[in-house]
Write a protein that holds these residues in place. Structure first.
Motif, PDB file in Angstrom:
ATOM      1  N   LEU A 156       0.910  -1.186  -0.184  1.00  0.00           N
ATOM      2  CA  LEU A 156       0.096   0.076  -0.055  1.00  0.00           C
ATOM      3  C   LEU A 156       0.943   1.395  -0.039  1.00  0.00           C
ATOM      4  CD1 LEU A 156      -2.924   0.468  -0.213  1.00  0.00           C
ATOM      5  CD2 LEU A 156      -3.005   0.441   2.352  1.00  0.00           C
ATOM      6  N   SER A 157       1.890   1.144   0.725  1.00  0.00           N
ATOM      7  CA  SER A 157       2.897   2.500   0.776  1.00  0.00           C
ATOM      8  C   SER A 157       3.381   2.745  -0.496  1.00  0.00           C
ATOM      9  CB  SER A 157       3.949   2.425   1.736  1.00  0.00           C
ATOM     10  OG  SER A 157       4.810   1.292   1.558  1.00  0.00           O
ATOM     11  N   ILE A 158       3.982   1.837  -1.464  1.00  0.00           N
ATOM     12  CA  ILE A 158       4.297   1.623  -2.823  1.00  0.00           C
ATOM     13  C   ILE A 158       3.039   2.408  -3.564  1.00  0.00           C
ATOM     14  CG2 ILE A 158       5.063   0.465  -4.764  1.00  0.00           C
ATOM     15  CD1 ILE A 158       6.582  -1.029  -3.195  1.00  0.00           C
ATOM     16  N   ALA A 159       1.895   1.788  -3.529  1.00  0.00           N
ATOM     17  CA  ALA A 159       0.896   2.221  -4.429  1.00  0.00           C
ATOM     18  C   ALA A 159       0.453   3.589  -4.085  1.00  0.00           C
ATOM     19  CB  ALA A 159      -0.356   1.370  -3.946  1.00  0.00           C
ATOM     20  N   LYS A 160       0.409   4.124  -2.842  1.00  0.00           N
ATOM     21  CA  LYS A 160       0.159   5.481  -2.501  1.00  0.00           C
ATOM     22  C   LYS A 160       1.220   6.381  -3.003  1.00  0.00           C
ATOM     23  CE  LYS A 160      -2.713   4.274   1.468  1.00  0.00           C
ATOM     24  NZ  LYS A 160      -2.613   4.178   3.187  1.00  0.00           N
ATOM     25  N   SER A 161       2.454   5.936  -2.889  1.00  0.00           N
ATOM     26  CA  SER A 161       3.465   6.948  -3.438  1.00  0.00           C
ATOM     27  C   SER A 161       3.563   7.004  -4.899  1.00  0.00           C
ATOM     28  CB  SER A 161       5.021   6.359  -2.738  1.00  0.00           C
ATOM     29  OG  SER A 161       4.956   6.309  -1.561  1.00  0.00           O
ATOM     30  N   LEU A 162       3.038   5.939  -5.641  1.00  0.00           N
ATOM     31  CA  LEU A 162       3.036   5.999  -6.976  1.00  0.00           C
ATOM     32  C   LEU A 162       1.984   6.851  -7.378  1.00  0.00           C
ATOM     33  CD1 LEU A 162       3.498   2.229  -7.889  1.00  0.00           C
ATOM     34  CD2 LEU A 162       5.200   4.050  -8.325  1.00  0.00           C
ATOM     35  N   VAL A 163       0.981   7.102  -6.527  1.00  0.00           N
ATOM     36  CA  VAL A 163      -0.100   8.219  -7.050  1.00  0.00           C
ATOM     37  C   VAL A 163       0.398   9.627  -7.199  1.00  0.00           C
ATOM     38  CG1 VAL A 163      -1.910   9.421  -6.105  1.00  0.00           C
ATOM     39  CG2 VAL A 163      -1.894   6.965  -5.939  1.00  0.00           C
TER      40      VAL A 163
END
Length: 201
Positions: free
Chosen positions: A156-163
């Motif tokens: 989730l931290s990767i996904a949010k940072s990719l946003v």
């Protein structure tokens, strides 16, 4: 622009919201509903203060302002201190005016290091140049990036940072998380859509 009541209580999400606002306004004032409790959270607030986030009165007031164009020339980040925030810091490091270094990489856990390595591989597909050693990650900056399509993101931290990375990209991006993370990720993008941009779920 002033934003109220739509920044999340969770500290990590609030920090990502701060950086997601950066490209879109010369001056943004916003209210956060969290109070930093741990020493690492308080230290992190001091770090982002150096990046242009101002505390109105003090960090406990819950009101902050962000001025566009105020990122540091480059980041020098101790991974051991800021391990939880490395994904978003690495994304932001791509857009700093000069090179950034994330050191003490060997002091974080294997799981945390894998998260960083997975994120870097995705950023590389967007055109990001970096170097990684046993102890450090080096990022050239600033770098322009292209949009990306990433499926089955399982962190989730990767996904949010990719946003946030997608918001800086010159073309549109597509992120698909694994089903077990879908509800939390949709909740995250929903509040961003209220005041930043449009998301298609």
């Amino acid at each position: 622009m002033k934003i109220e009541n739509n920044i999340p209580r969770e500290f990590f999400d609030a920090i990502i919201a701060i950086f997601a606002l950066y490209p879109f306004s010369e001056k943004v004032t916003f209210s956060l509903e969290f109070i930093p409790n741990s020493s690492k959270e308080k230290e992190f607030l001091q770090l982002i203060k150096k990046m242009g986030v101002e505390f109105i009165d003090n960090a406990h007031s819950g009101e902050f302002s962000l001025s566009g164009g105020t990122f540091l020339d480059g980041l020098q980040i101790d991974c051991n201190i800021y391990s939880k925030f490395l994904p978003i810091l690495i994304v932001i490091g791509v857009f700093c005016n000069y090179d950034s270094r994330f050191y003490n990489l060997k002091k974080i856990s294997d799981e945390e290091r894998k998260i960083i390595e997975d994120l870097l591989k995705i950023l590389q597909s967007m055109g990001v140049q970096y170097a990684i050693t046993q102890d450090s990650v080096f990022l050239q900056g600033p770098q322009q990036i292209i949009g990306f399509k990433q499926e089955n993101v399982n962190n989730l931290s990767i996904a949010k940072s990719l946003v946030v990375a997608g918001l800086y990209a010159r073309t549109s991006s597509e992120i698909k998380v694994v089903s077990s993370l879908q509800e939390k990720f949709n909740s995250f993008t929903t509040y961003l859509a209220d005041f930043i941009c449009e998301f298609n779920n």
